[in-house]
Design an enzyme around this catalytic site. Structure first.
Site, PDB file in Angstrom:
ATOM      1  N   ARG A  12      -7.958  12.593 -22.587  1.00 55.06           N
ATOM      2  CA  ARG A  12      -7.485  12.249 -23.824  1.00 55.06           C
ATOM      3  C   ARG A  12      -7.743  13.250 -24.914  1.00 55.06           C
ATOM      4  O   ARG A  12      -6.814  13.543 -25.855  1.00 55.06           O
ATOM      5  CB  ARG A  12      -7.633  10.847 -23.961  1.00 55.06           C
ATOM      6  CG  ARG A  12      -6.415  10.202 -25.143  1.00 55.06           C
ATOM      7  CD  ARG A  12      -6.859   8.771 -25.654  1.00 55.06           C
ATOM      8  NE  ARG A  12      -6.021   7.867 -24.420  1.00 55.06           N
ATOM      9  CZ  ARG A  12      -4.615   7.758 -24.765  1.00 55.06           C
ATOM     10  NH1 ARG A  12      -3.993   8.348 -25.782  1.00 55.06           N
ATOM     11  NH2 ARG A  12      -3.911   6.859 -23.892  1.00 55.06           N
TER      12      ARG A  12
ATOM     13  N   GLN B  96     -12.977  -6.636 -20.746  1.00 53.24           N
ATOM     14  CA  GLN B  96     -11.667  -6.008 -20.959  1.00 53.24           C
ATOM     15  C   GLN B  96     -10.776  -5.790 -19.851  1.00 53.24           C
ATOM     16  O   GLN B  96      -9.496  -5.428 -19.935  1.00 53.24           O
ATOM     17  CB  GLN B  96     -11.718  -4.726 -21.782  1.00 53.24           C
ATOM     18  CG  GLN B  96     -12.099  -4.833 -23.187  1.00 53.24           C
ATOM     19  CD  GLN B  96     -12.364  -3.526 -23.796  1.00 53.24           C
ATOM     20  OE1 GLN B  96     -13.328  -3.118 -24.343  1.00 53.24           O
ATOM     21  NE2 GLN B  96     -11.282  -2.697 -24.242  1.00 53.24           N
TER      22      GLN B  96
ATOM     23  N   GLU C 233     -14.649  -2.033 -21.287  1.00 56.68           N
ATOM     24  CA  GLU C 233     -13.500  -1.752 -20.487  1.00 56.68           C
ATOM     25  C   GLU C 233     -13.994  -1.406 -19.239  1.00 56.68           C
ATOM     26  O   GLU C 233     -13.381  -1.532 -18.058  1.00 56.68           O
ATOM     27  CB  GLU C 233     -12.830  -0.151 -20.846  1.00 56.68           C
ATOM     28  CG  GLU C 233     -11.618   0.324 -19.960  1.00 56.68           C
ATOM     29  CD  GLU C 233     -10.827   1.429 -20.822  1.00 56.68           C
ATOM     30  OE1 GLU C 233     -10.748   1.580 -22.066  1.00 56.68           O
ATOM     31  OE2 GLU C 233     -10.187   2.081 -19.925  1.00 56.68           O
TER      32      GLU C 233
ATOM     33  N   ALA D  85      -6.254   1.297 -24.047  1.00 56.27           N
ATOM     34  CA  ALA D  85      -5.142   2.360 -24.370  1.00 56.27           C
ATOM     35  C   ALA D  85      -4.151   1.784 -25.284  1.00 56.27           C
ATOM     36  O   ALA D  85      -3.012   2.163 -25.095  1.00 56.27           O
ATOM     37  CB  ALA D  85      -4.635   2.918 -22.796  1.00 56.27           C
TER      38      ALA D  85
ATOM     39  N   PHE E 129     -10.513   6.753 -27.618  1.00 52.16           N
ATOM     40  CA  PHE E 129     -10.785   7.371 -26.113  1.00 52.16           C
ATOM     41  C   PHE E 129     -10.709   8.729 -25.985  1.00 52.16           C
ATOM     42  O   PHE E 129     -10.185   9.490 -25.216  1.00 52.16           O
ATOM     43  CB  PHE E 129      -9.792   6.744 -25.286  1.00 52.16           C
ATOM     44  CG  PHE E 129     -10.145   6.351 -23.773  1.00 52.16           C
ATOM     45  CD1 PHE E 129     -10.968   5.437 -23.508  1.00 52.16           C
ATOM     46  CD2 PHE E 129      -9.297   7.243 -22.824  1.00 52.16           C
ATOM     47  CE1 PHE E 129     -11.209   5.328 -22.050  1.00 52.16           C
ATOM     48  CE2 PHE E 129      -9.629   7.147 -21.536  1.00 52.16           C
ATOM     49  CZ  PHE E 129     -10.502   6.224 -21.323  1.00 52.16           C
TER      50      PHE E 129
ATOM     51  N   ARG F 103     -12.568   2.918 -29.035  1.00 52.15           N
ATOM     52  CA  ARG F 103     -11.141   2.935 -29.818  1.00 52.15           C
ATOM     53  C   ARG F 103     -10.670   4.492 -30.149  1.00 52.15           C
ATOM     54  O   ARG F 103     -11.267   5.450 -30.850  1.00 52.15           O
ATOM     55  CB  ARG F 103     -11.328   2.237 -30.905  1.00 52.15           C
ATOM     56  CG  ARG F 103      -9.990   1.614 -31.546  1.00 52.15           C
ATOM     57  CD  ARG F 103     -10.518   0.862 -32.809  1.00 52.15           C
ATOM     58  NE  ARG F 103      -9.296  -0.007 -33.306  1.00 52.15           N
ATOM     59  CZ  ARG F 103      -9.581  -0.958 -34.009  1.00 52.15           C
ATOM     60  NH1 ARG F 103     -10.554  -1.172 -34.576  1.00 52.15           N
ATOM     61  NH2 ARG F 103      -8.492  -1.801 -34.364  1.00 52.15           N
TER      62      ARG F 103
ATOM     63  N   GLU G 218      -5.364   1.308 -31.301  1.00 53.87           N
ATOM     64  CA  GLU G 218      -6.446   2.311 -31.467  1.00 53.87           C
ATOM     65  C   GLU G 218      -5.903   3.567 -32.856  1.00 53.87           C
ATOM     66  O   GLU G 218      -6.683   3.949 -33.355  1.00 53.87           O
ATOM     67  CB  GLU G 218      -6.330   3.309 -30.529  1.00 53.87           C
ATOM     68  CG  GLU G 218      -7.079   2.397 -29.295  1.00 53.87           C
ATOM     69  CD  GLU G 218      -6.974   3.068 -27.959  1.00 53.87           C
ATOM     70  OE1 GLU G 218      -5.948   3.247 -27.286  1.00 53.87           O
ATOM     71  OE2 GLU G 218      -7.964   3.847 -27.671  1.00 53.87           O
TER      72      GLU G 218
HETATM   73  N1  MTE Z   1      -9.395  -5.476 -32.478  1.00 52.33           N
HETATM   74  C1  MTE Z   1     -10.190  -6.458 -32.279  1.00 52.33           C
HETATM   75  N2  MTE Z   1     -10.505  -7.378 -33.411  1.00 52.33           N
HETATM   76  N3  MTE Z   1     -11.466  -6.227 -31.306  1.00 52.33           N
HETATM   77  C2  MTE Z   1     -11.257  -5.453 -30.360  1.00 52.33           C
HETATM   78  O1  MTE Z   1     -12.295  -5.467 -29.704  1.00 52.33           O
HETATM   79  N4  MTE Z   1     -10.271  -3.157 -29.421  1.00 52.33           N
HETATM   80  C3  MTE Z   1      -9.410  -2.317 -29.849  1.00 52.33           C
HETATM   81  C4  MTE Z   1      -7.885  -2.624 -30.401  1.00 52.33           C
HETATM   82  N5  MTE Z   1      -8.487  -3.605 -31.456  1.00 52.33           N
HETATM   83  C5  MTE Z   1     -10.302  -4.284 -30.390  1.00 52.33           C
HETATM   84  C6  MTE Z   1      -9.191  -4.542 -31.201  1.00 52.33           C
HETATM   85  C7  MTE Z   1      -8.970  -1.253 -28.779  1.00 52.33           C
HETATM   86  S1  MTE Z   1     -10.249  -0.062 -28.352  1.00 52.33           S
HETATM   87  C8  MTE Z   1      -7.948  -1.455 -28.032  1.00 52.33           C
HETATM   88  S2  MTE Z   1      -7.602  -0.467 -26.897  1.00 52.33           S
HETATM   89  C9  MTE Z   1      -6.976  -2.251 -28.368  1.00 52.33           C
HETATM   90  O2  MTE Z   1      -7.428  -3.286 -29.470  1.00 52.33           O
HETATM   91  C10 MTE Z   1      -6.678  -3.268 -27.359  1.00 52.33           C
HETATM   92  O3  MTE Z   1      -5.771  -4.342 -27.372  1.00 52.33           O
HETATM   93  P1  MTE Z   1      -4.064  -3.973 -27.402  1.00 52.33           P
HETATM   94  O4  MTE Z   1      -3.786  -3.303 -26.124  1.00 52.33           O
HETATM   95  O5  MTE Z   1      -3.838  -5.087 -27.188  1.00 52.33           O
HETATM   96  O6  MTE Z   1      -3.540  -3.325 -28.636  1.00 52.33           O
HETATM   97  N1  LUZ Z   2      -8.355   3.800 -20.797  1.00 47.67           N
HETATM   98  C1  LUZ Z   2      -8.142   4.679 -19.645  1.00 47.67           C
HETATM   99  C2  LUZ Z   2      -8.093   4.175 -22.096  1.00 47.67           C
HETATM  100  O1  LUZ Z   2      -8.572   4.557 -18.452  1.00 47.67           O
HETATM  101  N2  LUZ Z   2      -6.980   5.584 -20.035  1.00 47.67           N
HETATM  102  C3  LUZ Z   2      -6.400   5.876 -21.037  1.00 47.67           C
HETATM  103  O2  LUZ Z   2      -5.817   6.775 -21.356  1.00 47.67           O
HETATM  104  C4  LUZ Z   2      -7.012   5.218 -22.366  1.00 47.67           C
HETATM  105  N3  LUZ Z   2      -6.881   5.671 -23.632  1.00 47.67           N
HETATM  106  C5  LUZ Z   2      -7.110   4.921 -24.410  1.00 47.67           C
HETATM  107  C6  LUZ Z   2      -8.185   3.756 -24.222  1.00 47.67           C
HETATM  108  N4  LUZ Z   2      -8.490   3.592 -22.745  1.00 47.67           N
HETATM  109 MO1  MOS Z   3      -9.787   0.677 -25.982  1.00 53.47          MO
HETATM  110  S1  MOS Z   3     -10.935   2.457 -26.137  1.00 53.47           S
HETATM  111  O1  MOS Z   3      -8.611   1.590 -25.093  1.00 53.47           O
HETATM  112  O2  MOS Z   3     -10.376  -0.279 -25.166  1.00 53.47           O
END
Ligand code: MTE
Ligand code: LUZ
Ligand code: MOS
Length: 751
Positions: A304, A191, A226, A503, A338, A336, A707
Site C-alpha cells: 500500500r 478485527q 487485524e 482497509a 496501512f 489506519r 482511514e
Molecule cells: N474508528 C474507531 N472508533 N475505532 C477503530 O478502531 N479503526 C479504523 C477506522 N475507524 C477504528 C475506527 C480503521 S484502521 C479502519 S480500517 C476502519 O475504521 C475499519 O472499519 P470500516 O471498514 O467499517 O470503516
Molecule cells: N489490510 C489488508 C489492510 O490486508 N490489505 C489492505 O490493503 C489494507 N488496507 C488498509 C488497511 N488494512
Molecule cells: Mo485498518 S489499518 O485497515 O484496520
C-alpha cells in the site's frame, strides 16, 4: 451520535472480553516474554513462579500440539519462542493461575539464562545485512532516467517517520471455552475472527470447524487487531485444550504497549525533478520499512505504501522501490492508513523541499500537479473524475485561503514569539484490500415470525459505526424501522471465511452483502403476497415505514401481520448473500492493475499558532472538503473524520514511541507516551462533503470513511514547519516526524 450500541456505552453496559461471564474453574493466563532483543535461551527456571499461590501450570512451545507458527503471509513467526528469541517482549511461556494477579506476578518470577546475539534496530542497517522480508518491490511509470535531463530543478532528501501506538481502549485479549468433543469457543477482541480461528486451529492442530470465534464488539482496533489479536487467542486456546478448563488472557496496558507491534517507522530517500513552471516531471523514492522481527502484515503494508507514493499527484516519470527490513523490534503491523500515510508524508516532504529551495509556496507546486480525469497512477489505474482538483480549489475558495494567508502574514509581522503557519493537504486513498481475494463478504439475515430481524455479517464493530450502517442498509431495503433490527455478534459458525474488518471496507463489503440478502427477502415476500393475502397479482408492491404499499398507496397491512402470514404460508424468512467487489485485479509481476474499487479524495487546510518560546502549538482550525460520496449516517462519518484527523495530527506532532538502545520499548505507559487529549483537538473543524458526490457503487451512495481522514493530519507537520520558518528562516530541517514540542524548540534555536 446515534450508534447502534451507544446507549449501552453510555450506561457502561456494553460487553467486551473482560466482561464475559466466566464459568467456574476458569484459569487466568499471563505471558512471560523475552528480556532482550536477540538471544539463545540456555535455561529457564520456573521453580519460584510455580511456588506462587494459585499458579497451576506454565506452558512453553513444547506444549504446542499443532504448529508453533502464527505467520499468515509468511510463515516465519512462532507463537512461543523455543530456542531463540528475536525481539524484546517476544512471548516465551504462558503462566496459568487461579487468578490474574497470581499469573502476572508469577510471569515476573520466571528466571531465564540466555546468550546474547547481535541485533539490529535500524531498517537501513538491516537492509545492508540482507535482512529483508519478502521481495523488494518496484513500481515504475515513464522513464525517470531520461526525465532528469529535462528537469530545470532537481532536489533530493531523506525522510523519517516514526512508529505509533494504537492505544485501543480495550487491550488485547481472549477467552477460550472448552466445548463438546474437544471443540473450543473463543471470545476475542479481534478485527479478524477468521484469522483468529485459523491461528488457533493451526496451533492446536485441528480443522477450522473445531474452533468457533465470537466477537460482540471490540474497544477499538485501528489495525492493531487485524493480525495481532491472533496470538493471545491461540495461547488461551492452547491452555484450555491442555487443562480442559476455560482460560482468560488479557494483556495489561503496559505489557500491551511494550510487546505488540505498532505503525511501521519508515526511513526513505527521495529525488524530485521539476520543470521551469513547477510541473513535477520525475520522482524517485526508496522506502526502508522497519518491519520488526517477523513479517506479520508488513509485505501488504509495504504494497500500500507503493500504491500511494504519489499521493494526489500525476507525475509522468516515477520510480519507487520499497523493502521490508527485518529488525529486532516487535513485529510492526496494520495501523489506519496501512503504509499509505508513510508514503504520502515523503511525497509532501519532497514538494516542501522543492518549494523552500525555489522560494515558492508548496501550494504552488501542489496545484500544478494534482491528478485529473484520465491520468494514471504509477500502478496503471486511471482516475475517473476531477475530484482531486475540484476538492483542492473548492477548499481554497470556500475557506478563503488567500485571506487566511494574508491574515497570517499580518499576525506574524506583529508578533515576535507567536507565529502562525498554514498548510494544504490533498489526500487520495484507494479503497479495497490490495490483496484482491480479500474483497468478499457474506451476510445472513433472519426475519423472525414476530417481525423482528437479526443480521449476521463478518463486520466487527470497533467504534467506527459499522453496526449502525448495516442496520440502516437493512432498514432501508426492507422498509422497516431500525429499532426492529438486531445486529448479532460476529461469529465464525454463522459467517465463514471472514475478511478482517479493515482497509476501510467493512461497511462497503458487509453492507452490500446485507443489501443483497435483504433484497432477496423483500423480493420473495413481495412475490408471495398475492398468494397468501388475497391481494391482486401484478400490482406494484413495496414496503415503507413498516406498511405494505400497493401502486403508490398505503394498504392496511403492516409488517408484523404480513410476516406472520408469510410464515404460516411457508415463505422462507431467512436469506444469505455473498458480495465480491467487481472488476478489481492486480498483476504483481507487472505491478500494474486496477486494484481499487475507487479512490477517496479531499483537501484539508490546516492552521496553527506556535509559541516559539515554548515550542508548543495550538491548532486553530482544520477546514476540509472531502469527497466521501453521500453519507447516510452523517454523525458517524463526522466522528470518523474528526477522530482520524486528530490521530493523524498526533502521529505527525506528538506521539513518539521511544526504543532503548537495547530494543526495549520505553514508552509503555501514558505517563511517557503522549497521546492527543481534548486540548490538542483543533479549535475549529469544518468538514464539507463535496456536493453532488453521491457514489453509485458505494454502499447507499457513500464512500468508505475509516482511514482516509487520518491523512489530513499529515498537513500539520507542514503547518508547524511554516510557522517555524516565520520565526527563524534559517532553521535546519531534517524531515523527521514526529515534530514534537521538544524538537520544535531545539530546531528553532538550531540547538
Ligand atoms: N474508528 C474507531 N472508533 N475505532 C477503530 O478502531 N479503526 C479504523 C477506522 N475507524 C477504528 C475506527 C480503521 S484502521 C479502519 S480500517 C476502519 O475504521 C475499519 O472499519 P470500516 O471498514 O467499517 O470503516
Ligand atoms: N489490510 C489488508 C489492510 O490486508 N490489505 C489492505 O490493503 C489494507 N488496507 C488498509 C488497511 N488494512
Ligand atoms: Mo485498518 S489499518 O485497515 O484496520
Amino acid at each position: 451520535m446515534k450508534n447502534y450500541d451507544i446507549s449501552l456505552h453510555v450506561k457502561g453496559q456494553s460487553q467486551f472480553v473482560d466482561d464475559v461471564s466466566l464459568p467456574e474453574g476458569t484459569l487466568h493466563a499471563a505471558v512471560f516474554t523475552a528480556p532482550a532483543a536477540h538471544g539463545i535461551i540456555r535455561k529457564m527456571d520456573f521453580g519460584e513462579a510455580m511456588s506462587i499461590d494459585g499458579v497451576v501450570d506454565i506452558l512453553t512451545s513444547a506444549d504446542i500440539t499443532g504448529q508453533n507458527q502464527i505467520g499468515h503471509i509468511i510463515h516465519d513467526e512462532p507463537l512461543l519462542a523455543s530456542e531463540v528469541f528475536e525481539y524484546c517482549g517476544q512471548p516465551i511461556a504462558i503462566v496459568l493461575a487461579k487468578n490474574v494477579n497470581a499469573a502476572r506476578q508469577a510471569a515476573k518470577m520466571i528466571k531465564i539464562e540466555y546468550e546474547s546475539l547481535p541485533f539490529v534496530l535500524d531498517p537501513r542497517e538491516a537492509f545492508k545485512k540482507g535482512q529483508i522480508i519478502g521481495k523488494e518491490r518496484t513500481f515504475a511509470m515513464g522513464n525517470t532516467d531520461e526525465a532528469w535531463q529535462n528537469c530545470a530543478y532537481i532536489f533530493s532528501g531523506k525522510v523519517e517517520s516514526g512508529a505509533q501506538e494504537h492505544l485501543y481502549l480495550e487491550p488485547q485479549g481472549a477467552v477460550a471455552l472448552p466445548m463438546e468433543s474437544g471443540r473450543i469457543k473463543i471470545i476475542s477482541s479481534t478485527q479478524s475472527p477468521s484469522s483468529v480461528q485459523k491461528t488457533v486451529a493451526d496451533v492446536l492442530g485441528v480443522p477450522l470447524n473445531q474452533i468457533e470465534v465470537d466477537v460482540t464488539r471490540i474497544g477499538g482496533g485501528f489495525g492493531g487487531k487485524e493480525d495481532q489479536a491472533n496470538a493471545w487467542a491461540a495461547m488461551a486456546g492452547l491452555a484450555s485444550k491442555k487443562t480442559g478448563q476455560p482460560v482468560k488472557l488479557i494483556l495489561s496496558r503496559p505489557v500491551d504497549m511494550a510487546i505488540t507491534g505498532k505503525r511501521h517507522p519508515y526511513s526513505s530517500d527521495f529525488k524530485i525533478g521539476l520543470t521551469e513552471d513547477l510541473k513535477i516531471l520525475a520522482y524517485e523514492v526508496q522506502y526502508f520499512q522497519n518491519a520488526g522481527a517477523y513479517a506479520d502484515l508488513s509485505p501488504a503494508i509495504l504494497e500500500r505504501t507503493m500504491f500511494h507514493m504519489t499521493n494526489s499527484y500525476f507525475i509522468p516519470n516515477v520510480k519507487g522501490t520499497g523493502v521490508s527490513c527485518r529488525t529486532n523490534l516487535p513485529p510492526n503491523t496494520a495501523f489506519r492508513g496501512f503504509g499509505g500515510p508513510q508514503a504520502m508524508y515523503v511525497m509532501e516532504c519532497a514538494i516542501y523541499e522543492a518549494a523552500v529551495k525555489l522560494n515558492v509556496l508548496p501550494s504552488e507546486i501542489q496545484q500544478k500537479n494534482l491528478i485529473g480525469k484520465g491520468e494514471l497512477f504509477p500502478y496503471g489505474m486511471e482516475i475517473k473524475n476531477n475530484n482531486v482538483i475540484d476538492n483542492y480549489f473548492i477548499a481554497s475558495g470556500r475557506y478563503n485561503l488567500h485571506e487566511k494567508m494574508r491574515n497570517i502574514q499580518v499576525f506574524n509581522a506583529k508578533h515576535q514569539y507567536l507565529k502562525k503557519g498554514l498548510s494544504i493537504m490533498p489526500i487520495c486513498f484507494g479503497i479495497s484490500f490490495t490483496s484482491t481475494f480479500l474483497n468478499q463478504a457474506n451476510a445472513l439475515v433472519h426475519i423472525y415470525n414476530d417481525g423482528s430481524v437479526g443480521i449476521s455479517t463478518g463486520a466487527i464493530e470497533m467504534g467506527q459505526g459499522v453496526a449502525e450502517k448495516i442496520r440502516m442498509v437493512a432498514a432501508t431495503v426492507l422498509g422497516i424501522f431500525p429499532d426492529r433490527i438486531r445486529i448479532e455478534s460476529t461469529n465464525t459458525s454463522r459467517i465463514a471465511n471472514i475478511s478482517a474488518t479493515a482497509a476501510s471496507s467493512g461497511a462497503d463489503l458487509n453492507g452490500h452483502a446485507t443489501r443483497l440478502a435483504c433484497e432477496q427477502l423483500r423480493d420473495r415476500l413481495i412475490k408471495a403476497i398475492p398468494v397468501f393475502s388475497g391481494l391482486p397479482q401484478g400490482n406494484n408492491y413495496l414496503f415503507r415505514d413498516e406498511k405494505l404499499w400497493q401502486n403508490g398507496t398505503e394498504t392496511s397491512l403492516d409488517w408484523n401481520t404480513l410476516i406472520g402470514m408469510a410464515y404460516r404460508n411457508r415463505t422462507g424468512l431467512t436469506s444469505q448473500a455473498y458480495y465480491a467487489t467487481p472488476e478489481i485485479f492486480f498483476d504483481r509481476e507487472k505491478e500494474k492493475g486496477t486494484p481499487f474499487s475507487y479512490h477517496v479524495t479531499g483537501t484539508g487546510i490546516l492552521e496553527v499558532t506556535l509559541d516559539c518560546r515554548r515550542g508548543t502549538f495550538e491548532t486553530d482550525s482544520v477546514n476540509i472538503v472531502h469527497d466521501g460520496g453521500k453519507s447516510f449516517v452523517p454523525k458517524i462519518d463526522q466522528g470518523q473524520m474528526e477522530g482520524g484527523l486528530v490521530q493523524g495530527i498526533a502521529w505527525m506532532t506528538m506521539e513518539e514511541v521511544v526504543y532503548a538502545e537495547t530494543g526495549k520499548v520505553l514508552t509503555n505507559m501514558l505517563s511517557t507516551y503522549k497521546i492527543p487529549d481534548m486540548f490538542s483537538v483543533p479549535k475549529e473543524i469544518n468538514i464539507h462533503f463535496l456536493e453532488s458526490a453521491e457514489y453509485p457503487d458505494g454502499i447507499m451512495g457513500s464512500k468508505a470513511i475509516g482511514e482516509p481522514p487520518f491523512l489530513y493530519g499529515i498537513g500539520m507537520y507542514f503547518a508547524v514547519l511554516n510557522a517555524m520558518r516565520s520565526f527563524n528562516p534559517a532553521i535546519q530541517v531534517n524531515y523527521s516526524a514526529p515534530m514534537t514540542n521538544e524538537k520544535i524548540l531545539t530546531t528553532l534555536y538550531n540547538k
